[in-house]
Every structure is written in C-alpha cells, then in structure tokens.
Design an enzyme around this catalytic site. Structure first.
Site, PDB file in Angstrom:
ATOM      1  N   LYS A 174     -13.720  -7.111  -3.498  1.00 25.18           N
ATOM      2  CA  LYS A 174     -12.877  -6.909  -4.683  1.00 25.18           C
ATOM      3  C   LYS A 174     -12.156  -8.194  -5.083  1.00 25.18           C
ATOM      4  CE  LYS A 174     -10.375  -3.570  -2.948  1.00 25.18           C
ATOM      5  NZ  LYS A 174     -11.114  -3.509  -1.675  1.00 25.18           N
ATOM      6  N   THR A 175     -11.454  -8.788  -4.120  1.00 23.74           N
ATOM      7  CA  THR A 175     -10.663  -9.985  -4.427  1.00 23.74           C
ATOM      8  C   THR A 175     -11.583 -11.162  -4.746  1.00 23.74           C
ATOM      9  OG1 THR A 175      -8.878  -9.185  -3.016  1.00 23.74           O
ATOM     10  CG2 THR A 175      -8.879 -11.537  -3.529  1.00 23.74           C
ATOM     11  N   ASP A 192      -6.588  -5.627  -6.638  1.00 24.83           N
ATOM     12  CA  ASP A 192      -6.612  -4.489  -5.697  1.00 24.83           C
ATOM     13  C   ASP A 192      -6.220  -3.118  -6.245  1.00 24.83           C
ATOM     14  OD1 ASP A 192      -7.153  -3.905  -2.877  1.00 24.83           O
ATOM     15  OD2 ASP A 192      -5.039  -3.400  -2.735  1.00 24.83           O
ATOM     16  N   LYS A 195       0.826  -1.196   0.000  1.00 26.56           N
ATOM     17  CA  LYS A 195       0.000   0.000   0.000  1.00 26.56           C
ATOM     18  C   LYS A 195       0.872   1.264   0.000  1.00 26.56           C
ATOM     19  CE  LYS A 195      -4.318  -1.089  -0.677  1.00 26.56           C
ATOM     20  NZ  LYS A 195      -4.941  -2.224  -0.125  1.00 26.56           N
TER      21      LYS A 195
HETATM   22  P1  ATP Z   1      -9.319  -5.681   0.784  1.00 24.86           P
HETATM   23  O1  ATP Z   1      -9.298  -4.314   0.153  1.00 24.86           O
HETATM   24  O2  ATP Z   1      -9.138  -5.606   2.267  1.00 24.86           O
HETATM   25  O3  ATP Z   1      -8.410  -6.652   0.117  1.00 24.86           O
HETATM   26  P2  ATP Z   1     -11.603  -6.873  -0.625  1.00 24.86           P
HETATM   27  O4  ATP Z   1     -12.552  -5.856  -1.165  1.00 24.86           O
HETATM   28  O5  ATP Z   1     -10.671  -7.516  -1.584  1.00 24.86           O
HETATM   29  O6  ATP Z   1     -10.844  -6.247   0.648  1.00 24.86           O
HETATM   30  P3  ATP Z   1     -12.458  -9.548  -0.097  1.00 24.86           P
HETATM   31  O7  ATP Z   1     -11.115 -10.074   0.277  1.00 24.86           O
HETATM   32  O8  ATP Z   1     -12.981  -9.945  -1.427  1.00 24.86           O
HETATM   33  O9  ATP Z   1     -12.504  -7.968   0.066  1.00 24.86           O
HETATM   34  O10 ATP Z   1     -13.438  -9.937   1.073  1.00 24.86           O
HETATM   35  C1  ATP Z   1     -14.816 -10.153   0.962  1.00 24.86           C
HETATM   36  C2  ATP Z   1     -15.179 -11.133   2.074  1.00 24.86           C
HETATM   37  O11 ATP Z   1     -16.578 -11.193   2.236  1.00 24.86           O
HETATM   38  C3  ATP Z   1     -14.692 -12.522   1.737  1.00 24.86           C
HETATM   39  O12 ATP Z   1     -14.272 -13.134   2.922  1.00 24.86           O
HETATM   40  C4  ATP Z   1     -15.976 -13.186   1.181  1.00 24.86           C
HETATM   41  O13 ATP Z   1     -15.981 -14.580   1.349  1.00 24.86           O
HETATM   42  C5  ATP Z   1     -17.035 -12.527   2.055  1.00 24.86           C
HETATM   43  N1  ATP Z   1     -18.396 -12.449   1.461  1.00 24.86           N
HETATM   44  C6  ATP Z   1     -19.511 -12.911   2.022  1.00 24.86           C
HETATM   45  N2  ATP Z   1     -20.589 -12.656   1.268  1.00 24.86           N
HETATM   46  C7  ATP Z   1     -20.160 -12.003   0.174  1.00 24.86           C
HETATM   47  C8  ATP Z   1     -20.812 -11.466  -0.983  1.00 24.86           C
HETATM   48  N3  ATP Z   1     -22.118 -11.542  -1.147  1.00 24.86           N
HETATM   49  N4  ATP Z   1     -20.039 -10.857  -1.913  1.00 24.86           N
HETATM   50  C9  ATP Z   1     -18.702 -10.731  -1.734  1.00 24.86           C
HETATM   51  N5  ATP Z   1     -18.037 -11.224  -0.653  1.00 24.86           N
HETATM   52  C10 ATP Z   1     -18.752 -11.856   0.289  1.00 24.86           C
HETATM   53 MN    MN Z   2      -8.603  -7.624  -1.683  1.00 25.47          MN
END
Ligand code: ATP
Ligand code: MN
Length: 540
Positions: free
Chosen positions: A241-242, A256, A199
């Site tokens: 996102k991920t 990301d 970051k």
């Molecule tokens: P970061 O910026 O911290 O990396 P991120 O936006 O990449 O965050 P993710 O790592 O994708 O976030 O986390 C989403 C979490 O929410 C995961 O653990 C996923 O399994 C859970 N989750 C539960 N329900 C949903 C849904 N409907 N859509 C997306 N994710 C979900």
């Molecule tokens: Mn992520």
C-alpha cells in the site's frame, strides 16, 4: 498551561492536576525533549530514531471495546472485537490518570479525517515526547491560529510505562488498548508501539463512519493522477500500500486509511502522515520514502551501521517491522488537502507467497466482491530454518482486525458503490511470489509491479486481450507495456507446471473453505466470483 486551559483540556479526561505539561509543541521542541529524556537518538539525516520496546507491532489480542448500551448490539463481538466491562474501564482509567499525573506530559490536538464532514477533533495525552511527535506526524495538523481548546470528539491517553494487573483490571496481559465509544476515549498502556494510536483512531472511524455518515472507511492507500483520476490500493500489511501509492507521477492522497463519501463524493485521507516499512529500504527503489526520512521524521526499531549515525535498513535484529513515521508534506507530491474524487481504479494488493495468483488481473463485480470479502494474502511462515509452506491469511475487507462492524456491512457498501459507479476498474495485483512458491520462486520485482499499475492507470490495458484464469476466473492481460510477457501467466513461470496446478487448486480450496462463513450473505452474484476447486479444471 493556565488553569482555564487545564479545565477545558485535561479536566474532562479525569485529571485534577498534573506534574507538568507541554501543549502542542512543534517538532523541534519535541525532538529536543525526546533527546533530553533519552528516548532516542538523531540519525545522520536528522530523523529521530526510537525503540518501541517489548512490542514491535500491534497487539490485536489486547485490543478491547467497551461493551455498553451503545455498542452491545452494533459491534461485531468476537476475538477481533473483544468486549470489555465499562466498570473495569473506569477503574483502569482512574489508575492511568493517577499514573500520568505524576509525569511530564505531552498533549497534542489535531484531527482525523481530511474531509470536514467527517472530521474528528482529537486530543492525545502522551507519556513519551517521541509519541507526541508521532501524533503530530500521523494526525492532521490544525492550521496556524486555530483554537484547539475544543471539546474533543475522541481522546487518547497513552502511557507505555503503565502496566495493568490482569487479575484486577480485566485485561489479558499487562498491555492493552481499549476503545470506549460512550466516553469517546482510548486507553493505551504497557506498550510503546506507536501504531496502536493511529490504528486505534482507525477503529473508531470504522465504527462511526458507516453509521453516521454513510461513508465507507477503507484500509487502503490512495493517489491521484494529473487528470484528477483517483486510485485506491487495498491490502494487508506488507502487500505494498505505502510503497505503490508513493508514485512520482501521481499525487499522494495517503498511505493507509481513507474514507469514501456517499453519492458523487470522493475519497479523503483520515491521516496527516505515513507510517512506512523500512526493511531493506533503498534510495534507488523507493526514493520518495528515503528522502522523507529527515528532520521531523521518526524511525522505529532500526539500528545504525556500527560507529556511524547511518541507519542500516538491512538490520532486522530488533524486528522485521522497522518503520518510519513522517508527515505528508515530506513527500514532494503529496496532496493538500488530501481529498480526491470518486476512484476510477481499485487495486486489491496481495503478496501471494504461494506464487499462484497472476501479477495483474482484472475483476468483474462478482470477483471484486468475492476477493474483497476474502481479503487474501500469504505470508512466509517464519524465519526459522526449514520453512515449508507459506501461511494463508484471510482478513475480510483487507483489514478485518480494524473493523468493529461485521465485514458484510463494509462489503455491502462497496458493492453499492460499484453499482453507482460502474465505470470503476478493479484489479488484483500479486506483489508476492513468481516462478514458484516461497523457497523456490522469487518476489515479483517492484519495478514490474509499478509498470503493471502504471499501465492499468494510464489506460494501456484497455484494448489488451484478456484471458480468464482457469482456477480463479480473474481476467489476465496477455501483454503489459514494460513487463516481460512470460511473467503474466504464473503457470508459465513455474519449472513444474503440474506443481503449479496442484498448488493453485489447493489455494482455491482455502478460499472456498474460508468463504463458508459468509454463506448467509453471499448471493449468486458474489458466489460467481469463487474459484474452481475441482481437479477436472484444465490449466493448460
Ligand atoms: P502496512 O499496512 O503494514 O503499512 P503496506 O501494505 O503499506 O503495509 P508496504 O509498506 O508498502 O506495505 O510494504 C511493502 C514491502 O514490500 C516494501 O518493503 C517493499 O519494498 C517490498 N516489496 C518488494 N517487492 C514488492 C512489489 N513487487 N510490490 C510492492 N512491494 C514490494
Ligand atoms: Mn503502509
């Protein structure tokens, strides 16, 4: 490393000599070093498990930018971009070098930015072997045979074991991450949270790209369909996102950080790997991420099922922010190089713990600009007993804490891109609560969210009737293939529709209140994207 190599690589970073040094070791060597040094353990799938220590997340209050001639008039100073004195930086730099010189060091050379036009050549000096593996995974890896003895465009010195003396060094606490744009150097100390490195470089690109390249840096994931149709997914931490960009039917660009080039130029990943949350990870729901956690990958702050080397992803005794770091090739359909065309779909992900926003809605330009600047999500207040209200978070451009320039700069660039590419579809996706706020409702099923996104991406919503949400004005589809119709209108999922109306209007108030700070920037077009807050609104 011979003396010529030392002169070109470490001397520019202030080193006169070092105890011992390992240059660009491959993953197998780094894993051996990490194990020998007691930095971690192997899991039964061959991943390296390590702890980040006291800090299990980034520490935004300890992220500084050196205020000098170059930055004083360009950086958006405040509690996000906290100024740091150049002389204090130099003093801390010297102390850090003196500390590191006595250690076994791990040096890594790689890139940030998959597009040649805006690539940064990096040099990272790590105290920890596993951190160097993290950098191998997360930054872009030079092709075999490339001479990386370059004058770096940016360097990082990362010494988790070094602590600052706040009274003397000008930091807030013992830990710090300080960006110096003139010296092209980031100093990190007192924290072993590896995410500070990735970051940190993201912050650097967020400053450099709009200036020099007219490229929009974005806190988003991205993937691309077989027809070359790219999509980006903006969202704050934990919004998906991920998870949602990792899609077996679409090639992964990145999870990301991306840039959007000017004109007909498309998007490119800044990174060479992913940093995924692993809380409650399951092979069924997220098979690609599950299978990526193998030799070469890192898992952070997790614990084993007692008596085994099997990671227990349900164990959050260290933190809920457990993570894995793996290089992009660990995902079967990752794109190489990670560049794609102009996005045809933009998704704004929000995990609305109030359960107010529809699970999918379409935004016109006004609503898109308004929601981009708002950057809304709502978190669950905490894990203590008797949780009441979810906490709203408004983070401009879905990543305010990473933006060295004023948010309106990035918003202006997005608006320009939307004008240049009017065919782009913008969607708001609520990956958060349905059937009520947190405590009453439940989180939207991941399978449904995936189905909604697939429907949008494959044009299945093109002919579907849309209805404006009475408070937020966003356009809600009446039907989505593979999704029960009754969940599309959030009000219908609540047992108590009057409670929904009240919560929706209260949330709208928060949006309006937050948006006041953009009054000078917001024109009529943007303000047309604001929600209604008057009680007279009929939600029936
Ligand atoms: P970061 O910026 O911290 O990396 P991120 O936006 O990449 O965050 P993710 O790592 O994708 O976030 O986390 C989403 C979490 O929410 C995961 O653990 C996923 O399994 C859970 N989750 C539960 N329900 C949903 C849904 N409907 N859509 C997306 N994710 C979900
Ligand atoms: Mn992520």
């Amino acid at each position: 490393m011979n003396s010529t190599e030392f002169q070109s690589r470490l001397a520019p970073l202030g080193f006169a000599n070092v105890h011992s040094l390992f240059l660009n070791l491959p993953p197998a060597d780094l894993v051996e070093h990490a194990l020998r040094r007691g930095e971690g353990q192997l899991t039964d799938t061959g991943a390296l498990m390590a702890d980040t220590g006291k800090f299990t997340g980034r520490s935004p209050k300890d992220r500084f930018i050196v205020r000098d001639e170059q930055t004083t008039d360009s950086v958006w100073w405040g509690d996000i971009n906290i100024p740091f004195e150049a002389t204090k930086f130099d003093q801390l730099h010297q102390k850090l070098v003196a500390y590191l010189a006595g250690k076994e060091l791990y040096v890594r050379e790689g890139y940030a930015g998959a597009h040649p036009a805006s690539q940064l050549k990096l040099r990272i000096v790590n105290e920890l072997a596993w951190h160097n593996l993290f950098c191998y995974n997360l930054f872009l890896r030079p092709a075999a045979g490339v001479d990386t003895s370059w004058a770096a465009d940016f360097s990082i010195l990362c010494a988790p074991g070094f602590e600052a003396d706040p009274a003397v060094d000008g930091t807030r606490q013992k830990n710090f991450a300080i960006i110096n744009f003139s010296k092209k150097l980031i100093l990190i100390g007192g924290t072993a949270y590896a995410g500070e490195m990735k970051k940190g470089i993201f912050g650097v690109l967020n400053y450099l790209l709009p200036h020099a390249q007219d490229t929009l840096p974005m806190h988003c994931s991205a993937n691309v369909g077989e027809a070359g149709d790219a999509a980006v997914f903006f969202g704050l931490s934990g919004t998906g996102k991920t998870t949602l960009s990792t899609d077996p039917h679409r090639a992964l660009v990145g999870d990301d950080e991306h840039g959007w080039l000017p004109g007909q130029g498309g998007i490119f990943n800044f990174e060479g790997g992913c940093y995924a949350k692993v809380i409650d990870l399951s092979a069924e729901k997220e098979p690609e991420i599950w299978n990526a956690i193998r030799f070469g990958a890192i898992v952070e702050n997790t614990r084993f099922v007692p008596g085994t080397r099997t990671v227990d992803y349900a164990n959050v005794s260290v933190t809920e922010n457990t993570r894995t770091a793996y290089p992009l090739p660990h995902i079967p359909n990752a794109l190489e190089p990670s560049v794609a065309g102009v996005p045809q779909h933009i998704f704004f992900l929000t995990a609305d713990a109030f359960g107010v926003l529809p699970p999918i809605s379409k935004l016109d330009k006004s609503h898109a600009m308004y929601h981009f600047l708002s950057g809304y999500t709502a978190k669950v207040a905490g894990t203590e007993m008797g949780i009441t209200e979810p906490q709203t978070t408004f983070s401009a451009c879905f990543g305010q804490v990473f933006l060295p320039l004023h948010p309106t700069k990035y918003a202006e660039m997005l608006g320009q891109k939307m004008d240049e590419h009017p065919e782009v579809n913008v969607w708001l996706i609520n990956t958060g609560w349905t059937g009520g706020s947190y405590g009453v409702g439940t989180r939207m099923k991941l399978g449904y969210t995936r189905a909604m996104i697939t429907a949008a991406l494959t044009g299945k919503l093109a002919g579907v009737e849309l209805r404006a949400h009475p408070v937020f004005g966003v356009q809600v589809p009446g039907a989505v293939p593979g999704v029960p119709t009754e969940i599309l209108n959030p009000r219908q999922t609540w047992h108590d529709p009057a409670a929904y109306d009240k919560t929706a209007l209260a949330l709208a108030e928060r949006f309006v209140e937050n948006f006041r700070k953009y009054a000078d920037f917001a024109n009529e077009e943007i303000l047309a994207g604001a929600p209604q807050t008057t009680g007279a609104v009929s939600l029936a």
